[in-house]
Design a protein around this motif. Sequence first.
Motif, mmCIF file in Angstrom:
data_model
loop_
_atom_site.group_PDB
_atom_site.id
_atom_site.type_symbol
_atom_site.label_atom_id
_atom_site.label_comp_id
_atom_site.label_asym_id
_atom_site.label_seq_id
_atom_site.Cartn_x
_atom_site.Cartn_y
_atom_site.Cartn_z
ATOM 1 N N PRO A 31 53.695 98.383 -11.511
ATOM 2 C CA PRO A 31 54.001 97.897 -12.857
ATOM 3 C C PRO A 31 54.156 99.071 -13.833
ATOM 4 N N THR A 32 55.115 98.954 -14.752
ATOM 5 C CA THR A 32 55.309 100.027 -15.720
ATOM 6 C C THR A 32 54.296 99.933 -16.868
ATOM 7 N N SER A 33 53.898 98.712 -17.210
ATOM 8 C CA SER A 33 52.873 98.592 -18.253
ATOM 9 C C SER A 33 51.825 97.584 -17.828
ATOM 10 N N PRO A 34 50.976 97.993 -16.866
ATOM 11 C CA PRO A 34 49.972 97.053 -16.342
ATOM 12 C C PRO A 34 48.988 96.610 -17.408
ATOM 13 N N SER A 35 48.742 97.437 -18.382
ATOM 14 C CA SER A 35 47.727 97.069 -19.371
ATOM 15 C C SER A 35 48.217 95.919 -20.253
ATOM 16 N N GLU A 36 49.534 95.858 -20.492
ATOM 17 C CA GLU A 36 50.107 94.774 -21.263
ATOM 18 C C GLU A 36 49.774 93.421 -20.659
ATOM 19 N N SER A 38 47.114 92.196 -19.441
ATOM 20 C CA SER A 38 45.894 91.542 -19.924
ATOM 21 C C SER A 38 46.019 91.120 -21.387
ATOM 22 N N VAL A 39 47.090 91.561 -22.042
ATOM 23 C CA VAL A 39 47.280 91.176 -23.446
ATOM 24 C C VAL A 39 48.282 90.023 -23.573
ATOM 25 N N ALA A 40 49.469 90.214 -22.962
ATOM 26 C CA ALA A 40 50.554 89.254 -23.185
ATOM 27 C C ALA A 40 50.579 88.130 -22.166
ATOM 28 N N GLN A 42 47.898 87.345 -19.302
ATOM 29 C CA GLN A 42 46.709 86.653 -18.812
ATOM 30 C C GLN A 42 46.141 85.623 -19.799
ATOM 31 N N PRO A 43 45.984 85.995 -21.063
ATOM 32 C CA PRO A 43 45.448 84.997 -22.000
ATOM 33 C C PRO A 43 46.378 83.793 -22.137
ATOM 34 N N PHE A 44 47.683 84.049 -22.082
ATOM 35 C CA PHE A 44 48.677 82.984 -22.188
ATOM 36 C C PHE A 44 48.520 81.995 -21.039
ATOM 37 N N LEU A 45 48.435 82.533 -19.837
ATOM 38 C CA LEU A 45 48.257 81.676 -18.668
ATOM 39 C C LEU A 45 46.984 80.855 -18.792
ATOM 40 N N ARG A 46 45.923 81.544 -19.230
ATOM 41 C CA ARG A 46 44.629 80.878 -19.275
ATOM 42 C C ARG A 46 44.649 79.734 -20.290
ATOM 43 N N ARG A 47 45.294 79.992 -21.403
ATOM 44 C CA ARG A 47 45.247 78.999 -22.455
ATOM 45 C C ARG A 47 46.214 77.842 -22.226
ATOM 46 N N HIS A 48 47.415 78.149 -21.745
ATOM 47 C CA HIS A 48 48.453 77.122 -21.722
ATOM 48 C C HIS A 48 48.738 76.542 -20.335
ATOM 49 N N CYS A 49 48.336 77.204 -19.297
ATOM 50 C CA CYS A 49 48.795 76.782 -17.966
ATOM 51 C C CYS A 49 47.652 76.413 -17.026
ATOM 52 N N LEU A 50 46.535 77.137 -17.163
ATOM 53 C CA LEU A 50 45.487 77.036 -16.153
ATOM 54 C C LEU A 50 44.832 75.655 -16.094
ATOM 55 N N GLY A 51 44.993 74.902 -17.185
ATOM 56 C CA GLY A 51 44.380 73.574 -17.221
ATOM 57 C C GLY A 51 44.839 72.693 -16.072
ATOM 58 N N CYS A 52 46.063 72.855 -15.668
ATOM 59 C CA CYS A 52 46.586 72.042 -14.554
ATOM 60 C C CYS A 52 46.827 72.886 -13.313
ATOM 61 N N LYS A 103 56.133 83.242 -30.554
ATOM 62 C CA LYS A 103 55.945 84.696 -30.432
ATOM 63 C C LYS A 103 55.210 85.032 -29.144
ATOM 64 N N GLN A 104 54.205 84.215 -28.863
ATOM 65 C CA GLN A 104 53.442 84.453 -27.620
ATOM 66 C C GLN A 104 54.322 84.235 -26.398
ATOM 67 N N THR A 105 55.116 83.175 -26.465
ATOM 68 C CA THR A 105 56.006 82.891 -25.345
ATOM 69 C C THR A 105 56.984 84.052 -25.148
ATOM 70 N N ALA A 106 57.499 84.553 -26.265
ATOM 71 C CA ALA A 106 58.457 85.643 -26.169
ATOM 72 C C ALA A 106 57.806 86.877 -25.546
ATOM 73 N N ALA A 107 56.583 87.174 -25.957
ATOM 74 C CA ALA A 107 55.898 88.346 -25.412
ATOM 75 C C ALA A 107 55.639 88.164 -23.919
ATOM 76 N N PHE A 108 55.279 86.946 -23.573
ATOM 77 C CA PHE A 108 55.007 86.621 -22.169
ATOM 78 C C PHE A 108 56.254 86.851 -21.312
ATOM 79 N N THR A 109 57.365 86.259 -21.760
ATOM 80 C CA THR A 109 58.581 86.379 -20.938
ATOM 81 C C THR A 109 59.107 87.812 -20.978
ATOM 82 N N ALA A 110 58.971 88.466 -22.114
ATOM 83 C CA ALA A 110 59.499 89.829 -22.212
ATOM 84 C C ALA A 110 58.802 90.752 -21.219
ATOM 85 N N TRP A 111 57.492 90.578 -21.080
ATOM 86 C CA TRP A 111 56.766 91.447 -20.145
ATOM 87 C C TRP A 111 57.331 91.292 -18.732
ATOM 88 N N PHE A 112 57.475 90.020 -18.326
ATOM 89 C CA PHE A 112 57.981 89.791 -16.977
ATOM 90 C C PHE A 112 59.397 90.337 -16.817
#
Lengths: 769, 452
Positions: A31-36, A38-40, A42-52, A103-112
Amino acid sequence: MRIWTALLCLLAAAPALGASAPPASRSAIQPTSPSEFSVAVQPFLRRHCLGCHNARLKNGGLDFGAYPDAVAALTARPAFERVLDKLKAGEMPPPPIPHPDPKQTAAFTAWFEREFAAMDRRTPVDPGRVTARRLNRAEYDNTIRDLLGADFQMSVNFPADDSGYGFDNNGDVLSLSPVLLEKYLNAAERLSRYVVLSGPPPKATAERYKRERLEHATPREIQFRHVFKYEGEYELRLGLGGSLPVKEGNPESLTICLEMDGRMVSPFTVPTAPDTRRTFSARIPVGLGSHTLRAHFVDPAYQPRTRPGDAERPLLLDHLEIVGPFFRDGKVPVSEAQQRLFVCDQQSAACGRRIVAEFARRAWRRPVSPAEVERLASLIARAQKDGGTFEQGLRLAMQAVLVSPHFLFRIEREPRQRGAVHALSDFELASRLSYFLWSSMPDERLFQLARANTLHQPAILRSEVERMLASPKSVALVDNFAGQWLQLRNLDSAKPDPDRFPDFDEPLRQAMRTETRMFFDAILRENRSLNDFLEARFTFLNARLAKHYGIPGVEGEPFRRVHLETGARGGLLGQAAILTVSSYPTRTSPVIRGKWILENVLGTPPPPPPADVPALDEQGVGTAQSLRKRLEAHRANPVCASCHSRMDPLGFSLENYDAIGRWRMADGKFPIDPSGVLPSGRKFAGPAELRQVLASNPEALARCLAEKLLVYATGRGLEPADRRIVKEIVSATAARQYRFRELIQQVVASPAFLLRRAERSAEWSPTAP
Amino acid sequence: MVPNGPLIHTGKRLSRRTLLRGLGAAIALPALDSMMPAFAAPRASRAPMRLAFVYVPNGIMMPDWTPASDGPLDALLPRTLEPLGQLRQQVTVITGLTQNGGRALGDGAGDHARAAASYLTGVHPRKTAGADIHNGISADQVAALEIGKATRFASLELACEDGRLVGNCDSGYSCAYSNSISWRSDTTPNPPEVNPRVLFERLFGESEPGLRREWRRSVLDLVADDTRNLQQSLGPADRRKLDEYLTGVREIEARIQAAEKQAAQPRILPEFELPEGVPVEFAEHVHLMFDLMTVAFRADLTRIATFMMCREGSNRTYRELGISDPHHGITHHQNDPDLIAKVARINRYHVELFAQFLAQLANTPDGEGSLLDHSAIVYGSGLSDGNRHLHHDLPILLAGRANGVIQPGRHIRYAKNTPMANLFLSLFDPLGVRASSIGDSTGKLDYLVDLG
């Protein structure tokens, strides 16, 4: 919690790109920015996706808890590619869960997207593996036509080709049963006899085609194909039956037109009164091969109908008899096929070798070695040694060429090492091109460029594609690509209920097909934007279809281009052919139509209904009105909603068209309600607004078509690795205003088309007994 | 559709019935009998046994199919089986067989594709829309491999609906799975012939007149050699494609050899009026295909056949019965009595057509008995309840006596989940096929051959 189980079948909605990629090895991923992460991410997945999508529920087969770091997430690239699609389409998370902050969605997709792009820069593209493809029926016929110079349509005797991934030219699916090989052998024997004549000229015979035994024949029109086994003159005898009572209003005569291959042979003026002449004949020269004969009453108002038990029959077509061949000077004329085959005309061994060498080179679509020529020519000597003639021997050599796997299959050289990639040879490339664009063998110009080893040069390749698309042979794209992409071929077997749709008859079926074919052809030839498939303001109509659509001012049987004045029609989704193949015989189906759009326009086919839910039953629903209520109830069940919330609104917006594509404002006594809301929240109503919705996202159609063209061009299903290739094709096409020919150019220029990869051992699982 | 090289030019139009009567005469018995010894040498005293599988799609309304009681069949048959009334002493109704390979087993939707693919193989087909198609060899082909050499055609595969529909056939399964029940190998389906005229010409037509068999063989030898050379430079998948090719070559060579043995045999060409293409009327089409099957059995051109009356998942409409709805669509009836009645009517119609075929076999003399006496004709579907896609308690009907081995006129109920493949094993025995297992078979069926 059960509720969410199936909601998320959206995620399981495998797009055309399958999900069974061999995972990239972990060590290769940096990964070119592995630290990102945990910011953009992991929290997104945990909050919006992990429930299901967690270890316990695993909805859609996904557990986002299983990706603790960037490397783990990127290793599962195919899964996250689909996650990005769903997020972009606004389909996840599903209602009633609130959508994340954009904004969060954009950051999430941009990282990938950044990381995927970096991965792609580091790893070479995988062109995929293509299995040797047997010629399918259309390809066999076209190849014989272009090889011999005469069309024989031998494949009417071959079993139907199975299709895979939506097309019947898939290398893995096109099997060769012993029965088919036997048919190839018989076809080769027949063809060799048609082209290499021997013995005295044949005597004339008669063959009669009776209307009542012909497919799709009506009392006013018959059409069939006939193989003329000799070049020569033939007499066509048309027999009529019945008569019209002599009474006011009945015409004294009617005109019947006899056509061969769409060209007028002769018009006949036929008296309608009883006891008048009932046989009409014309004698014409006919070329060797299969030709289409058609006879029909010219006056569209004349509609003879027969009912069993009627004492008197109206004037109608009874049969067409073909008598021949006749020869002017007692000799069979030299056919085009003979001219092509006999590159020299002595019965010597040397000439035999030349004939065979030239024939094999073209039939096998590559240079032939002297040893191969020698082996084939040995069959001539073999026959002569047994007391046979030169011609009999030559026929054997022809047969050997035509049943050889070099002819029947398109075989490409395999790279030497497992998994290795190499460029196709120019001859292999010539065949890939010609079978993609023409469903046939390369022509001499392609062979020349292949011999010169220049075909692969990008500028030459590009101009060849243009040349090939401009050729009439590219109608194969209409027949074979459009016929399957748009499911137009299913129109042949569509059987609208005659009680509900008494208007539907053969001429209307033909007209429907012609409209969509001409429309596709126009977009191809005029190099129009892909969006015109959805929102073009023109179409092609004749009087019959214009009447069906309620469009005034179009007269006569020939088709013409018509500008569409109102919003009622426009693009493919207003065409009767499409609307009919996506309906039941008795009524429309918003579900089928919605699914049709998801599959063929948006490229996001819904998954099959889950095993524990019976397919939605639309039967026994009287009207669209009650059907809408039932579907709404159906969608209240989240298991069904996940997919039907996408399909149904699309389908309902087309409810203004009935099951044979007529415009309607009401279904029975219920007014049509063509409104709907997409999962993204977008509201729309009716076909015009549907067109806007679909056309507002030209990338979706471009991607869908790119995928389908790639499947069609390579004869293989797409793999996750192909997403990258498809993406490049789409963005290059977008840069040129989504022109259709540009899309085809980009498919040809893609690594999947130009390169070949050897099988990897992992792909090869020996079939255990 | 106009096949090339027409064979038959009878001036007048004959009805199908006259034809069939004509058939008996046209297939001159002396010609046939003279070739019997050559073909059936080991069992010259007995007529050969014939095996056929007739397939109907989309399951059957079981309440109207299954006889109420086990044992001898009453005169009062369930409604769908009523058309077999006259023939009830010739048929065995079998209940309790399962085709486990048709079940999802973790593969999700696609029951129709799996129903057809597993029907004669007893194997769970690999779920794929194309790449690496994989099923198993079917029962008819196991038999054809072993006894097919005795006849001109190892087996025949017929159907009344070709697979030219576009789009996905069934939920991610290639159309190959729902279009064929006959599989030559794990990877090669036998596509069925749909056109009766083409079939007729295949059965009775001849290749180039005077083309010497040894010439034809030298053509085949040459291409087979080329193929083997070519294979060495190919990857495994391409090699497998060419293996299919070589299998075909070997089969044709075997047929040439068989033809040489019977060179003196006069050519059989029954008077048979055929349409130019596929008949428009479904019933007419089905009858013709059954007729051709009868003729092929009678003339011992083959002893093994499969016939798909419709492809699995068929959406044919039956206007002749006043049913305009698509067949598959209404099998998902959700207990609507009208729809149930329609489906049952279609089921019965298929049985009516089948019954006429059986009557024909029963009326065709064959050695010391009738063709039906020397046959085992299995009629059925790969689904029982089409509404719920059930693969157990399949509707299976076995007609004929299999050369006296089967005692028909009964309803036999087997234990739940008895593999359908066990039926195949039981039928192999009287056929002279020695296979000891097929698909998921666990042994032969009890009672079936019990002459008690």
